[in-house]
Scaffold this active site. Structure first.
Site, PDB file in Angstrom:
ATOM      1  N   TRP A   1     -12.113 -75.167 -54.725  1.00 18.75           N
ATOM      2  CA  TRP A   1     -12.945 -74.601 -55.935  1.00 18.75           C
ATOM      3  C   TRP A   1     -14.124 -74.798 -55.530  1.00 18.75           C
ATOM      4  CZ3 TRP A   1     -16.698 -76.764 -58.617  1.00 18.75           C
ATOM      5  CH2 TRP A   1     -17.241 -75.899 -59.862  1.00 18.75           C
TER       6      TRP A   1
ATOM      7  N   HIS B   1      -9.478 -74.666 -67.264  1.00 22.40           N
ATOM      8  CA  HIS B   1      -9.962 -73.440 -66.533  1.00 22.40           C
ATOM      9  C   HIS B   1      -9.217 -72.245 -66.669  1.00 22.40           C
ATOM     10  CE1 HIS B   1     -11.268 -75.612 -63.127  1.00 22.40           C
ATOM     11  NE2 HIS B   1     -12.135 -75.942 -63.617  1.00 22.40           N
TER      12      HIS B   1
END
Length: 412
Positions: free
Chosen positions: A180, A257
């Site tokens: 990420w 997210h």
């Protein structure tokens, strides 16, 4: 009501509580180490940056590897079931006092955690740390137009692949390595494709390193926005989904997210149809990706119901990801982890096949009634029986307060 009575009541619906508890006991949850020290790590004394932020200053934060290890052990002792340890690269331990930067880390810098895992017969998952570092320039890492910056982080990713395979070889359990990045822009960008093209190039370079795909599962995690990148995120859901499909790696969905009206529970079935495995970071967003402690709430239960309904307990890598410094950190760990396991058990105690049949036969009235009736079934008695068999007390707060008084309160 006793467990035997609850068992009989579930049996009347064709549900075997013994099999449900057995399945839960075999399902590992990967536990994030960063709840114990507010994502500080041990390779930097810099404040968190790169879209990462913790709030609160509850006393007792872990300051050293030994303190963090002790706190993890305490949390593990209060949580039933199989567990893995989920580490960030920033938790390297330099026992010889010779610090190395993130583009130079090697397996030996994680021997401390391998020993920890071996002693407890658990696996380790891993995350390159693309934040809180001087080489994060203008909120950019793998997508940076500065070739020195981009190359630094590519090398970090390559080193993390090597470390991930080391974890798998040493522990005997596959390692999930999750990528990420915090890259993006605060305001509307003039160029959207350029940063994504550079991110793609960087990922290609990282994955050019040979690794055993039966031991290391590389995952890619998207994000809708973050602090300082409110208008544009390089690693969007569309980018990550397409890259994963092209490269044959594993998608990772964090339920904090996405846009507030998007539900990861609704995405799981689609992702399973096109991927051998998927990975989840279970968290709780409050209006945004705020990483609150996981509750036994509707979305957590629905996520777990989808995993079970799809027959995918062995195809989904389940991990937790949250950090709260406003409350006792051990309690935050234990509460969130127990709620993931509660939700899995709740899902395993649903008459999934009967419900599917009612749907296929368009008997929607009966389906609604049955769904509502399941909400008041004696789930609590089965959960307490599972805890008893695992040797875990149902009431954990007293033990946490004792640990706080005897250990955490002595840290200054």
């Amino acid at each position: 009501m006793s467990y035997s009575e609850a068992k009989a009541k579930y049996a009347a619906l064709g549900i075997d509580t013994e099999k449900a508890m057995e399945a839960l006991g075999k399902t590992p949850v990967s536990v994030h180490c960063w709840q114990g020290d507010d994502v500080s790590g041990f390779d930097s004394d810099k404040a968190l940056s790169g879209g990462i932020q913790t709030t609160g200053n509850y006393p007792g934060k872990a300051r050293t590897p030994d303190e963090l290890k002790a706190d993890i052990d305490k949390a593990f002792s209060l949580v039933p079931g199989k567990k893995k340890l989920n580490l960030h690269a920033s938790y390297a331990v330099f026992n010889d006092g010779k610090f190395v930067d993130r583009n130079e880390i090697r397996p030996e810098h994680f021997a401390y955690w391998v020993n920890f895992a071996k002693e407890r017969n658990i696996g380790i998952d891993f995350n390159p740390t693309f934040f809180s570092h001087p080489m994060v320039k203008d909120n950019l890492t793998l997508s940076s137009p500065d070739e020195e910056v981009r190359a630094f982080w590519v090398e970090h990713g390559k080193r993390c692949l090597e470390i991930s395979e080391y974890f798998a070889n040493e522990t005997g359990y596959p390692c999930v390595m999750n990528i990420w990045i915090p890259d993006g822009y605060k305001d509307i960008p003039a160029d959207r494709i350029g940063p994504r093209a550079r991110f793609k190039k960087s990922l290609d370079e990282i994955l050019s390193v040979p690794y055993d795909k039966t031991k290391v599962y590389v995952t890619l995690e998207s994000k809708v926005f973050g602090i300082g990148l409110e208008s544009y995120t390089v690693g969007s859901a569309e980018f990550c989904m397409n890259y994963v499909a092209q490269k044959g790696i594993t998608p990772l969905m964090d339920n904090g997210h996405y846009h507030p009206t998007e539900l990861v529970s609704d995405k799981i079935s689609s992702m399973l149809l096109f991927n051998e495995k998927i990975a989840l970071h279970i968290t709780r967003g409050v209006r945004w990706d705020s990483d609150h402690v996981v509750l036994f709430d509707d979305e957590t239960k629905e996520i777990c119901k989808e995993i079970v309904r799809c027959g995918a307990l062995d195809r989904v890598f389940i991990a937790t990801d949250y950090f709260d410094a406003s409350i006792n950190r051990i309690s935050a760990w234990v509460t969130g982890l127990r709620n993931v396991q509660k939700s899995l058990l709740f899902a395993l105690l649903q008459p999934a096949e009967k419900m599917k049949k009612l749907q296929d036969e368009s008997r929607f009235t009966e389906l609604m009634v049955l769904s509502e009736d399941m909400k008041t079934m004696p789930f609590g008695e089965v959960w307490e029986e599972y805890l008893r068999r695992e040797g875990i007390a149902a009431d954990y707060f007293a033990e946490i307060k004792k640990y706080e008084n005897e250990v955490l309160s002595l840290r200054s």
